[in-house]
Design a protein around this motif. Structure first.
Motif, PDB file in Angstrom:
ATOM      1  N   SER A   1      25.357  32.228  37.958  1.00  0.00           N
ATOM      2  CA  SER A   1      26.440  33.194  37.752  1.00  0.00           C
ATOM      3  C   SER A   1      26.453  33.722  36.322  1.00  0.00           C
ATOM      4  N   LEU A   2      26.106  32.866  35.364  1.00  0.00           N
ATOM      5  CA  LEU A   2      26.131  33.287  33.968  1.00  0.00           C
ATOM      6  C   LEU A   2      25.024  34.280  33.668  1.00  0.00           C
ATOM      7  N   THR A   3      23.778  33.982  34.046  1.00  0.00           N
ATOM      8  CA  THR A   3      22.664  34.871  33.703  1.00  0.00           C
ATOM      9  C   THR A   3      22.625  36.108  34.573  1.00  0.00           C
ATOM     10  N   SER A   4      23.266  36.094  35.735  1.00  0.00           N
ATOM     11  CA  SER A   4      23.251  37.285  36.579  1.00  0.00           C
ATOM     12  C   SER A   4      23.977  38.446  35.925  1.00  0.00           C
ATOM     13  N   THR A   5      24.751  38.192  34.886  1.00  0.00           N
ATOM     14  CA  THR A   5      25.425  39.275  34.176  1.00  0.00           C
ATOM     15  C   THR A   5      24.453  40.088  33.341  1.00  0.00           C
ATOM     16  N   LEU A   6      23.226  39.588  33.136  1.00  0.00           N
ATOM     17  CA  LEU A   6      22.265  40.275  32.293  1.00  0.00           C
ATOM     18  C   LEU A   6      21.414  41.273  33.076  1.00  0.00           C
TER      19      LEU A   6
ATOM     20  N   PHE B   1      22.324  42.680  43.062  1.00  0.00           N
ATOM     21  CA  PHE B   1      23.709  43.071  43.298  1.00  0.00           C
ATOM     22  C   PHE B   1      24.089  44.353  42.561  1.00  0.00           C
ATOM     23  N   ASN B   2      23.324  44.726  41.550  1.00  0.00           N
ATOM     24  CA  ASN B   2      23.559  45.995  40.876  1.00  0.00           C
ATOM     25  C   ASN B   2      22.884  47.153  41.591  1.00  0.00           C
TER      26      ASN B   2
ATOM     27  N   LEU C   1      40.041  49.567  36.910  1.00  0.00           N
ATOM     28  CA  LEU C   1      40.339  49.177  38.290  1.00  0.00           C
ATOM     29  C   LEU C   1      39.299  48.200  38.825  1.00  0.00           C
ATOM     30  N   VAL C   2      38.012  48.509  38.612  1.00  0.00           N
ATOM     31  CA  VAL C   2      36.974  47.636  39.183  1.00  0.00           C
ATOM     32  C   VAL C   2      36.881  46.313  38.417  1.00  0.00           C
TER      33      VAL C   2
ATOM     34  N   ALA D   1      31.317  46.177  36.782  1.00  0.00           N
ATOM     35  CA  ALA D   1      32.047  45.414  37.791  1.00  0.00           C
ATOM     36  C   ALA D   1      31.342  44.097  38.088  1.00  0.00           C
ATOM     37  N   PHE D   2      30.015  44.159  38.205  1.00  0.00           N
ATOM     38  CA  PHE D   2      29.268  42.950  38.523  1.00  0.00           C
ATOM     39  C   PHE D   2      29.273  41.971  37.346  1.00  0.00           C
ATOM     40  N   PHE D   3      29.190  42.509  36.126  1.00  0.00           N
ATOM     41  CA  PHE D   3      29.259  41.653  34.932  1.00  0.00           C
ATOM     42  C   PHE D   3      30.566  40.863  34.940  1.00  0.00           C
ATOM     43  N   THR D   4      31.665  41.559  35.210  1.00  0.00           N
ATOM     44  CA  THR D   4      32.978  40.904  35.218  1.00  0.00           C
ATOM     45  C   THR D   4      33.056  39.842  36.306  1.00  0.00           C
ATOM     46  N   ALA D   5      32.632  40.216  37.529  1.00  0.00           N
ATOM     47  CA  ALA D   5      32.692  39.272  38.643  1.00  0.00           C
ATOM     48  C   ALA D   5      31.814  38.050  38.368  1.00  0.00           C
ATOM     49  N   SER D   6      30.621  38.278  37.816  1.00  0.00           N
ATOM     50  CA  SER D   6      29.698  37.176  37.547  1.00  0.00           C
ATOM     51  C   SER D   6      30.238  36.252  36.458  1.00  0.00           C
ATOM     52  N   LEU D   7      30.832  36.840  35.430  1.00  0.00           N
ATOM     53  CA  LEU D   7      31.391  36.034  34.348  1.00  0.00           C
ATOM     54  C   LEU D   7      32.481  35.111  34.870  1.00  0.00           C
ATOM     55  N   PHE D   8      33.385  35.656  35.681  1.00  0.00           N
ATOM     56  CA  PHE D   8      34.472  34.834  36.209  1.00  0.00           C
ATOM     57  C   PHE D   8      33.979  33.881  37.295  1.00  0.00           C
TER      58      PHE D   8
END
Length: 444
Positions: free
Chosen positions: A65-70, A114-115, A241-242, A379-386
Motif C-alpha cells: 500500500s505504501l509503495t503503490s503511491t509511487l 490502478f492508475n 472531492l476525490v 485519488a489513488f495516492f490518497t487511498a493508498s496512503l490511508f
C-alpha cells in the motif's frame, strides 16, 4: 441521439476486459497475504528461520500500500515488470525483510495498474456503458482474490507462488495487442488515428465525430500544465472531492479486513473451516462486483454507493457488538452463533458492490481529459496512503481503543461517507465528460 450497436459494445467490453487482466493479477497480489500470513506464522509451514511476529506481519501486509503511491505510468504492460520481480523475490525469500521488499516492489505495480486501467477504460467506453465497463476493474480484482483465497490455503508455498508468477506473465501477452485510447491519440495530435479507433468502438461515423468534437471542447492544453491546474478552481474542487472520497474508502476498515481475512475467520472460533470460509467470502466479493456491473448504468453511482456505505456501517456495528459481548462473557462467540460471519459477509458484499467497484470509475469520470491522469493519480495516492496507515496501525488502534470501539468508529465513518456521497458527490450516470464538468461548475 444515435445509439451504439451491439458489435461496438462487444469490442469495448473485449478491450476493457483485456486491459483488466492486469487487475486479476492485482487481485492475486491483494489476496496473497490472507493465506500466506498463516503459513509464515506457522512454525511448520514457514519458510522463514522462525515464525513471523505480529509486527513483521503488519509490515509485510502494508508495504504494498505504501509503495503503490509511487506508481504513475502510461502503460499497464510496464506494470508487469515490478510484479514479476517481486514474485521472484518471494519465491526464494527466507528473511522477513525480503518479503517486505517484494511486497513494496509489487505495490509499485499495483499503483501503475490502478492508475492506468480506470483512465483507459473511461476513455474507451461510451457514456451508455461506461459505468459497467468501469466495474470490470473490480470484477477482475475480486476474481484474482477469489482464486488466491480458494487455492492458497491448500497449495504448498512454492507451488502457490509459481502459479502466481505464471499468471502475471500469461496475462501480460494480450496487452500487446490493445489499441491506445482515442483521447490519448487525440492529445498527441494524432486525430485521424483517434477517429479511426472511435469508428470501431462507436460503430457510427457521427458518434465518432461527435466525440472528437467533445475532446476539442474539454481540451485546455494537450500537455498538462500543473501551474495552470493549481489555479483552476473546478479542478481543485474535484481533487478535494476525490481526496475525501479516497480517505473514506479506507477508514471504513473494509480493505483491512480483506488483508487479514483468514486470521480474522480463525479468531471467530466458529465450526466453519477458515480456509473454506475465506474462499466463500472471496466469492461473495466477486458477486458484489458483478451486481454493480449490472446495475450501475441503470440505477446510477450514487444510490449504490450510499446504500453500500450504510450496509457497511451496520456490519461494523455488528462486529463491535460481538466483540463487546464476547469480552464481557469471556466466551468468544459461543452463544452469538454466526453473527460475526453474517456481518463479515454483509461488509464484504457492500464494500465490493460500492466503493470497491465505483471509486475508480467515478474518479476517472469526474476529471476532463487533460487532467484525468493527474486527478486519478491523486485519488489513488490518497487511498493508498490511508490503506497503508490502516493496515500498519490497525493492531495499535485495536490495542488502544479495543475492538468494539474501533469497529464502531469505522461504522460511524461509513455513515459519514454515505452522507458525503449523498450531498456532495455528483451523479455521473449517462453523462458525457463535458456534462459532468458542467455539473461540477465549469462553464463551457
Amino acid at each position: 441521439m444515435i445509439g451504439i450497436n451491439f458489435g461496438s459494445k462487444l469490442r469495448q467490453y473485449a478491450i476493457v476486459i483485456t486491459v483488466n487482466f492486469s487487475m486479476l493479477c492485482s487481485g492475486l497480489a491483494l489476496g496473497w497475504s490472507s493465506p500466506i500470513l498463516v503459513k509464515l506464522m506457522d512454525p511448520i509451514e514457514t519458510v522463514l528461520h522462525e515464525p513471523a511476529s505480529d509486527s513483521e506481519i503488519s509490515w509485510i501486509v502494508s508495504a504494498s500500500s505504501l509503495t503503490s503511491t509511487l506508481g504513475r505510468k502510461n502503460s499497464v504492460i510496464l506494470a508487469t515488470i515490478p510484479h514479476i520481480v517481486g514474485c521472484l523475490i518471494i519465491l526464494f525469500a527466507q528473511e522477513v525483510w525480503l518479503f517486505i521488499l517484494a511486497r513494496a516492489i509489487i505495490g509499485v505495480s499495483l499503483g501503475m495498474n490502478f492508475n492506468v486501467s480506470p483512465t483507459y477504460a473511461a476513455e474507451i467506453a461510451s457514456k451508455e456503458i461506461r459505468g459497467s465497463l468501469g466495474t470490470i476493474l473490480q470484477i477482475s480484482t475480486c476474481l484474482g482474490m477469489t482464486i488466491m483465497l480458494a487455492i492458497g490455503p491448500f497449495v504448498p508455498y512454492l507451488a502457490l507462488n509459481l502459479i502466481y508468477t505464471s499468471a502475471i506473465v500469461l496475462t501480460a501477452i494480450p496487452m500487446f495487442f490493445l489499441p491506445d485510447s482515442p483521447y490519448y491519440l487525440y492529445s498527441k495530435g494524432r486525430t485521424d488515428e483517434a477517429l479511426k479507433i472511435l469508428l470501431k468502438l462507436r460503430g457510427s461515423d457521427s458518434l465518432a465525430k461527435e466525440e472528437i468534437a467533445e475532446y476539442e471542447i474539454t481540451k485546455t492544453d494537450t500537455k498538462v500544465n500543473i501551474h495552470s491546474l493549481l489555479k483552476d478552481l473546478i479542478f481543485l474542487k474535484t481533487v478535494l472531492l476525490v481526496i475525501v472520497f479516497g480517505i473514506f474508502t479506507q477508514v471504513s476498515g473494509s480493505n483491512t479486513i480483506a488483508f487479514y481475512l483468514q486470521p480474522i475467520l480463525e479468531s471467530t472460533k466458529t465450526n466453519i473451516s477458515s480456509e473454506i470460509a475465506s474462499a466463500v467470502i472471496g466469492l461473495i466479493m466477486l458477486l458484489g462486483s458483478i451486481f454493480t456491473a449490472f446495475f450501475t448504468d441503470r440505477c446510477g453511482r450514487k444510490p449504490i454507493l450510499i446504500w453500500a456505505f450504510f450496509g457497511m456501517a451496520i456490519a461494523m456495528v455488528g462486529f463491535g457488538a460481538c466483540f463487546m459481548i464476547s469480552s464481557e462473557t469471556k466466551q468468544m462467540y459461543t452463544f452469538i452463533g454466526f453473527i460475526p460471519i453474517i456481518c463479515l459477509v454483509l461488509n464484504v458484499f457492500c464494500n465490493s458492490a460500492g466503493q470497491g467497484s465505483l471509486f475508480f470509475t467515478v474518479t476517472a469520470e469526474m476529471f476532463e481529459g487533460p487532467s484525468r491522469a493527474l486527478g486519478v493519480s491523486t485519488a489513488f495516492f490518497t487511498a493508498s496512503l490511508f490503506s497503508f496507515l490502516m493496515a500498519k496501525y490497525l493492531d495499535t488502534v485495536l490495542t488502544l481503543l479495543g475492538p468494539s470501539v474501533t469497529y464502531w468508529g469505522c461504522g460511524g465513518l461509513c455513515v459519514l461517507a454515505g452522507v458525503f456521497v449523498m450531498l456532495l458527490l455528483p451523479e455521473t450516470k449517462m453523462k458525457t465528460f463535458a456534462e459532468i464538468q458542467k455539473i461540477l461548475g465549469r462553464k463551457t
